[in-house]
Design a protein around this motif. Structure first.
Motif, mmCIF file in Angstrom:
data_model
loop_
_atom_site.group_PDB
_atom_site.id
_atom_site.type_symbol
_atom_site.label_atom_id
_atom_site.label_comp_id
_atom_site.label_asym_id
_atom_site.label_seq_id
_atom_site.Cartn_x
_atom_site.Cartn_y
_atom_site.Cartn_z
ATOM 1 N N ALA A 18 21.705 81.212 19.713
ATOM 2 C CA ALA A 18 20.850 82.395 19.616
ATOM 3 C C ALA A 18 19.782 82.395 20.709
ATOM 4 O O ALA A 18 19.444 83.451 21.248
ATOM 5 C CB ALA A 18 20.206 82.465 18.233
ATOM 6 N N GLU A 19 19.257 81.220 21.047
ATOM 7 C CA GLU A 19 18.267 81.142 22.123
ATOM 8 C C GLU A 19 18.835 81.636 23.447
ATOM 9 O O GLU A 19 18.111 82.140 24.307
ATOM 10 C CB GLU A 19 17.783 79.700 22.275
ATOM 11 N N LEU A 20 20.149 81.517 23.609
ATOM 12 C CA LEU A 20 20.800 81.923 24.850
ATOM 13 C C LEU A 20 21.386 83.332 24.792
ATOM 14 O O LEU A 20 22.063 83.767 25.720
ATOM 15 C CB LEU A 20 21.898 80.922 25.203
ATOM 16 N N GLY A 21 21.171 84.040 23.678
ATOM 17 C CA GLY A 21 21.577 85.431 23.622
ATOM 18 C C GLY A 21 22.785 85.749 22.776
ATOM 19 O O GLY A 21 23.270 86.885 22.795
ATOM 20 N N TYR A 22 23.305 84.764 22.041
ATOM 21 C CA TYR A 22 24.421 85.010 21.135
ATOM 22 C C TYR A 22 23.902 85.292 19.726
ATOM 23 O O TYR A 22 22.889 84.723 19.313
ATOM 24 C CB TYR A 22 25.337 83.794 21.047
ATOM 25 N N ALA A 23 24.622 86.113 18.979
ATOM 26 C CA ALA A 23 24.431 86.175 17.534
ATOM 27 C C ALA A 23 25.317 85.099 16.925
ATOM 28 O O ALA A 23 26.516 85.058 17.189
ATOM 29 C CB ALA A 23 24.828 87.547 17.001
ATOM 30 N N CYS A 24 24.728 84.216 16.138
ATOM 31 C CA CYS A 24 25.499 83.105 15.578
ATOM 32 C C CYS A 24 25.425 83.133 14.060
ATOM 33 O O CYS A 24 24.348 83.324 13.491
ATOM 34 C CB CYS A 24 24.985 81.766 16.105
ATOM 35 N N PHE A 25 26.571 82.933 13.417
ATOM 36 C CA PHE A 25 26.658 82.928 11.965
ATOM 37 C C PHE A 25 27.254 81.590 11.527
ATOM 38 O O PHE A 25 28.344 81.216 11.971
ATOM 39 C CB PHE A 25 27.534 84.077 11.466
ATOM 40 N N ALA A 26 26.551 80.868 10.675
ATOM 41 C CA ALA A 26 27.034 79.598 10.134
ATOM 42 C C ALA A 26 27.475 79.837 8.696
ATOM 43 O O ALA A 26 26.671 80.274 7.862
ATOM 44 C CB ALA A 26 25.939 78.537 10.191
#
Length: 309
Positions: A86-94
């Protein structure tokens, strides 16, 4: 002076994305399946590329939020990885998914029953036996049809849960601000197996998958991975390769698998077409003549390591 991350991260927890069938005291029950969302703030107006991360744990333990110890090594938590993405611009879902102690009941959602190969669970029995002993559970015998069904249903249920998580993210793409056509799956150990199964064994239609410590277990992917095919890109790296790349905010030491995805033309996923992707594709193609040979690529004990401090 500490370098600031590209984006601050907004976290939304306990998002219910589906329900899953399990057994409780021998009786069928249903429980919620949930995920945590890590979204970059101030990433612009364009829809975000997506990473859906599945934790490891030999299909018997693990969490989207915490790491765990295996043979003395501490795994990096999915939350740390998602914050880095997320810090690099991705939406991340765990995602949270059904595990062996719950005795999941597979329902065939998302995959063709003709692709199921239940006997491949033998590839992971050494690690599963150790984990079950540590958890105080009875040992399994895969030569017993009931035990084979129990464990293969566990693997297939994880596949179903990830497939439904993808469907949920796509159905809510506008609310999340994400691009439903730019979804990559990732994880290690059981999470890597599940990502491979969904990317190449189902109709999920994702852009790619990165995997740390994987093997073809549960679904037959050997007929879907072909030279020149339009199948999802596979990113593969040795499980015991650790690199000194850290997130400025979370100070997490990240494996080369994740770093390769993040640093090559990030965050647009053009970086999927890089040399590292050749690894598992080649091993799958070569393994057609000897399927057990690919098992040597699955290094259960080679977990990514959390950096100290």
């Amino acid at each position: 002076m500490t370098e600031e991350p590209l984006h601050r991260v907004e976290v939304t927890r306990d998002i219910v994305y589906a329900e899953g069938r399990i057994r409780v005291d021998g009786q069928e029950a249903v429980r919620d399946l949930w995920m945590d969302a890590y979204l970059p703030k101030g990433a612009g107006e364009d829809p975000l590329p997506v990473v859906i991360y599945t934790h490891g744990g030999a299909f018997h333990h693990g969490s989207p939020r915490t790491g765990y110890r295996v043979d003395g090594a501490l795994s990096t938590s999915p939350e740390h990885y998602c914050r880095l993405f997320a810090e690099l611009g991705y939406a991340c879902f765990a995602i949270n998914y059904r595990l062996g102690p719950e005795e999941p009941i597979a329902s065939g959602i998302g995959y063709d029953e003709q692709r199921v190969e239940r006997d491949t669970i033998a590839l992971m029995m050494d690690r599963v036996s150790i984990i079950r002993q540590n958890l105080g559970m009875r040992p399994l015998d895969v030569s017993d049809p009931k035990d084979e069904l129990l464990l293969s249903d566990t693997v297939l249920s994880a596949t179903e849960d990830l497939w439904r998580a993808i469907d949920f993210v796509r159905s809510n793409a506008i609310d999340f601000g994400v691009d439903p056509d730019r979804i990559v799956l990732g994880g290690f150990s059981a999470g890597a197996v599940t990502s491979l199964n969904v990317a190449h064994g189902t109709d999920a239609g994702v852009a790619g998958a990165f995997m740390l410590s994987t093997a073809p277990i549960g679904l037959n992917i050997f007929e879907t991975v072909r030279e020149g095919s339009s199948a999802p890109r596979l990113l593969f790296s040795r499980a015991n390769t650790i690199c000194p790349v850290r997130s400025p905010a979370s100070k997490v030491c990240c494996s080369t698998t994740m770093t390769s995805v993040l640093t090559t033309n990030s965050p647009g996923f053009r970086g999927l077409d890089i040399s590292i992707r050749q690894g598992l594709r080649r091993s799958v193609l070569m393994a057609r003549s000897n399927r057990l040979k690919i098992a040597s690529w699955h290094l259960w004990t080679g977990q990514p390591v959390t950096a100290d401090g």
